[in-house]
Design an enzyme around this catalytic site. Sequence first.
Site, mmCIF file in Angstrom:
data_model
loop_
_atom_site.group_PDB
_atom_site.id
_atom_site.type_symbol
_atom_site.label_atom_id
_atom_site.label_comp_id
_atom_site.label_asym_id
_atom_site.label_seq_id
_atom_site.Cartn_x
_atom_site.Cartn_y
_atom_site.Cartn_z
ATOM 1 N N LYS A 183 0.856 -1.349 0.078
ATOM 2 C CA LYS A 183 0.002 0.130 -0.028
ATOM 3 C C LYS A 183 1.029 1.229 0.076
ATOM 4 O O LYS A 183 1.538 1.500 1.036
ATOM 5 C CB LYS A 183 -0.985 -0.018 1.412
ATOM 6 C CG LYS A 183 -2.140 0.979 0.875
ATOM 7 C CD LYS A 183 -2.539 2.008 1.897
ATOM 8 C CE LYS A 183 -1.761 3.069 2.429
ATOM 9 N NZ LYS A 183 -1.701 4.276 1.801
ATOM 10 N N GLY A 236 6.485 4.993 8.331
ATOM 11 C CA GLY A 236 5.680 5.932 8.633
ATOM 12 C C GLY A 236 5.931 6.782 9.867
ATOM 13 O O GLY A 236 6.809 6.497 10.587
ATOM 14 N N GLU A 239 2.576 7.865 15.326
ATOM 15 C CA GLU A 239 1.139 7.681 15.698
ATOM 16 C C GLU A 239 0.555 6.542 14.509
ATOM 17 O O GLU A 239 -0.143 5.835 15.214
ATOM 18 C CB GLU A 239 0.390 8.947 15.289
ATOM 19 C CG GLU A 239 0.732 10.227 16.412
ATOM 20 C CD GLU A 239 2.105 10.945 15.814
ATOM 21 O OE1 GLU A 239 2.532 10.431 14.861
ATOM 22 O OE2 GLU A 239 2.600 11.577 17.000
ATOM 23 N N THR A 240 0.832 6.490 13.471
ATOM 24 C CA THR A 240 0.339 5.582 12.442
ATOM 25 C C THR A 240 0.753 4.318 12.878
ATOM 26 O O THR A 240 0.058 3.200 12.734
ATOM 27 C CB THR A 240 0.484 5.978 11.015
ATOM 28 O OG1 THR A 240 0.154 7.458 10.595
ATOM 29 C CG2 THR A 240 -0.319 5.166 9.974
ATOM 30 N N GLY A 241 2.106 4.193 13.216
ATOM 31 C CA GLY A 241 2.701 3.099 13.429
ATOM 32 C C GLY A 241 1.933 2.209 14.706
ATOM 33 O O GLY A 241 1.868 1.042 14.544
ATOM 34 N N GLU A 258 9.362 1.357 11.281
ATOM 35 C CA GLU A 258 10.188 2.188 11.147
ATOM 36 C C GLU A 258 9.455 3.463 11.130
ATOM 37 O O GLU A 258 9.027 4.022 10.211
ATOM 38 C CB GLU A 258 10.983 1.835 9.513
ATOM 39 C CG GLU A 258 11.514 0.609 9.071
ATOM 40 C CD GLU A 258 13.165 0.722 9.765
ATOM 41 O OE1 GLU A 258 13.429 1.807 10.472
ATOM 42 O OE2 GLU A 258 13.678 -0.174 9.551
ATOM 43 N N CYS A 292 13.469 10.571 7.532
ATOM 44 C CA CYS A 292 13.167 10.002 9.069
ATOM 45 C C CYS A 292 14.382 10.277 9.632
ATOM 46 O O CYS A 292 14.680 10.623 10.839
ATOM 47 C CB CYS A 292 12.891 8.611 8.839
ATOM 48 S SG CYS A 292 14.046 7.620 8.043
ATOM 49 N N GLU A 392 9.173 16.072 15.440
ATOM 50 C CA GLU A 392 9.559 15.460 14.290
ATOM 51 C C GLU A 392 9.025 16.835 13.183
ATOM 52 O O GLU A 392 7.730 16.668 13.307
ATOM 53 C CB GLU A 392 9.472 14.182 13.752
ATOM 54 C CG GLU A 392 9.984 13.993 12.176
ATOM 55 C CD GLU A 392 9.758 12.604 11.692
ATOM 56 O OE1 GLU A 392 8.257 12.189 12.054
ATOM 57 O OE2 GLU A 392 10.666 11.913 11.413
HETATM 58 P P1 NAD Z 1 2.280 8.446 7.653
HETATM 59 O O1 NAD Z 1 2.152 7.619 9.012
HETATM 60 O O2 NAD Z 1 1.091 9.441 7.600
HETATM 61 O O3 NAD Z 1 1.733 7.299 6.433
HETATM 62 C C1 NAD Z 1 2.533 6.323 6.260
HETATM 63 C C2 NAD Z 1 1.829 5.173 5.474
HETATM 64 O O4 NAD Z 1 0.900 4.958 6.368
HETATM 65 C C3 NAD Z 1 1.040 5.893 4.264
HETATM 66 O O5 NAD Z 1 1.031 4.933 3.214
HETATM 67 C C4 NAD Z 1 -0.268 5.939 4.857
HETATM 68 O O6 NAD Z 1 -1.528 5.939 3.833
HETATM 69 C C5 NAD Z 1 -0.593 4.801 5.696
HETATM 70 N N1 NAD Z 1 -1.598 4.916 6.768
HETATM 71 C C6 NAD Z 1 -2.172 6.059 7.434
HETATM 72 N N2 NAD Z 1 -2.773 5.861 8.197
HETATM 73 C C7 NAD Z 1 -3.023 4.718 8.429
HETATM 74 C C8 NAD Z 1 -3.773 3.557 9.332
HETATM 75 N N3 NAD Z 1 -4.475 3.969 10.275
HETATM 76 N N4 NAD Z 1 -3.501 2.269 9.166
HETATM 77 C C9 NAD Z 1 -2.745 1.957 8.063
HETATM 78 N N5 NAD Z 1 -2.082 2.564 7.208
HETATM 79 C C10 NAD Z 1 -2.191 4.008 7.423
HETATM 80 O O7 NAD Z 1 3.686 8.908 7.324
HETATM 81 P P2 NAD Z 1 4.030 9.636 6.129
HETATM 82 O O8 NAD Z 1 3.611 11.186 6.323
HETATM 83 O O9 NAD Z 1 3.684 9.120 4.709
HETATM 84 O O10 NAD Z 1 5.734 9.720 6.305
HETATM 85 C C11 NAD Z 1 6.396 10.650 7.001
HETATM 86 C C12 NAD Z 1 6.782 9.639 8.407
HETATM 87 O O11 NAD Z 1 7.384 8.451 7.804
HETATM 88 C C13 NAD Z 1 7.704 10.540 9.325
HETATM 89 O O12 NAD Z 1 7.369 10.374 10.689
HETATM 90 C C14 NAD Z 1 8.887 9.987 8.768
HETATM 91 O O13 NAD Z 1 9.861 9.905 9.935
HETATM 92 C C15 NAD Z 1 8.537 8.511 8.907
HETATM 93 N N6 NAD Z 1 9.610 7.657 7.876
HETATM 94 C C16 NAD Z 1 10.336 6.692 8.461
HETATM 95 C C17 NAD Z 1 11.330 6.165 8.014
HETATM 96 C C18 NAD Z 1 12.058 5.031 8.685
HETATM 97 O O14 NAD Z 1 12.955 4.183 7.882
HETATM 98 N N7 NAD Z 1 12.104 5.098 9.959
HETATM 99 C C19 NAD Z 1 11.552 6.336 6.739
HETATM 100 C C20 NAD Z 1 10.802 7.254 6.022
HETATM 101 C C21 NAD Z 1 9.759 8.099 6.715
#
Ligand code: NAD
Length: 490
Positions: A183, A236, A239-241, A258, A292, A392
């Site tokens: 996804k 991501g 919070e979403t994690g 991650e 990130c 962040e």
């Molecule tokens: P996000 O958490 O908003 O979204 C990430 C993914 O999750 C997207 O595909 C989104 O559609 C999906 N999503 C959103 N809500 C969901 C839910 N309730 N259930 C399941 N899936 C859901 O993050 P973003 O804005 O796309 O990315 C930015 C974040 O990602 C930052 O916090 C960044 O630090 C983190 N990030 C971490 C790494 C790492 O390797 N540690 C790498 C890149 C980005």
Amino acid sequence: MEPSLQRDIPAYWPMWIGGREAAPEQDDRFPVFNPSTEEQLCEVARARESDVVAAVQAAASALPGWAAKPAAFRREFMFDFARRLLQPAITDELALLECLNTGKPLKEARDDVVKTAVACEFYGGLVDKFFGTTIPISPEVLNYTVHEPIGVTAHIAPWNYPLRLAFRSIVPALAAGNTVILKPAKETPLTALRMASLLAEAGLPAGVFNVLPGFGADVGVALAGNAGVNHVSFTGSFETGVAVMQQAARNAVPVTLELGGKAPLIIFADANLDLALECAIKAMFTNAGQVCFAATRLLVQDKIYDGFVQRFVERVKRIHVGPGIENPDMGPLISHQHRQRVMQYIAVGEDEGGEILSGGRVPSDPSCQRGFFLEPTVFAGMSHQSRICQEEIFGPVLTILRFSSPDEAIRLANDTPYGLTAGVWTTNVDCAHRMAVEIKAGQIFINDYAGGSVASPFGGCKRSGFGRERGVEAMQNYTQVKSVLLRIRS
Ligand code: NAD
């Protein structure tokens, strides 16, 4: 954008399920934009829960056949696919799509394609060397372990490195014999969908790789909580994690998380300051700070603080911001909403007593009047407890802080909820080693930042998540150990 570039992009992109394009059950679609110009690039199918069910069925049906392929078969498939990605026409096409869809400089998008090919080579090379063990229980019992694929794996990806981060986990999952449902983020689904057709052209059996473009709140939630999914790899926000983990917990399914970061880059007075300065620029402003592990807290030792900061700010002012296709130093942010969010943080930083040493506004250059551009921004003078030092921001906003002793550097480095990466510049090996031991983070870069390769495991601690992607370690996410005990009767 040049009209010819836009013409090459199909106007509509369906989902990819069971080895072919698929229309979503509800005929819904959403627009995808070029952040460098604000122009709509195309429309993409919006998957929902019923489409998750179809994708899980396709992935489950394909699993026995793919898992049963000899490891050498999957190795050769991965090697062949790496070669395909490196064909100039394919590299160019994927890089251009990624550049147009994210706004990142074209050369960085190209690097993302090359790194994805390198991941295919690495895990292709590893898959028939990821051995089990024999365990010496007794001469009468042969106890050995085998690594079996874990099953149907879900990969939920962010928008900042759409291709590279999605395939960071997908490549080891495929190599280990699993099937995959991706996804992508709703902002950036294009390279994911193009990779689906490229994998099919390379001969990947139908159903082994599926793509569900759509929104987190419906398709993401449904995928993470589907009982037919056996592992969820999530990249991501924190919070979403947590939400993904809660969904997966309903089925006792393992997750790899991650998440975000607030990395320190520590410059000691004895460092090679010229190299440290250039490193700090890259560590902070690559991908407009939407990284990130961006080094968003620059900690500078007080003995060199004034001179180093002055030179650093002069260098920041020379960063060229512009549309990704023109290969600037820094492209735009991903969307209008995201730029608003980052600009709110800039306002918060000023309210909290921070002084802007550079940036803070939309660039005045004519090429930046459309698109979600923002100047690289440097703050100093705020407290380390301020929100811009603790939270962040995920944009080109850096805070500079002063420290005097190694103890103070360690205290500041560890004083956020995150623990993804940290950088240290020093020529004192004792000091370097002490930092590596005492800073709580998944990666420590010494006299470098973000060096490393697919072979180096990557991941976080604290609110940066857990589990490791990349390296041999990632194979553990996508396999499970079976222990076989065989009694030998003489
Ligand atoms: P996000 O958490 O908003 O979204 C990430 C993914 O999750 C997207 O595909 C989104 O559609 C999906 N999503 C959103 N809500 C969901 C839910 N309730 N259930 C399941 N899936 C859901 O993050 P973003 O804005 O796309 O990315 C930015 C974040 O990602 C930052 O916090 C960044 O630090 C983190 N990030 C971490 C790494 C790492 O390797 N540690 C790498 C890149 C980005």
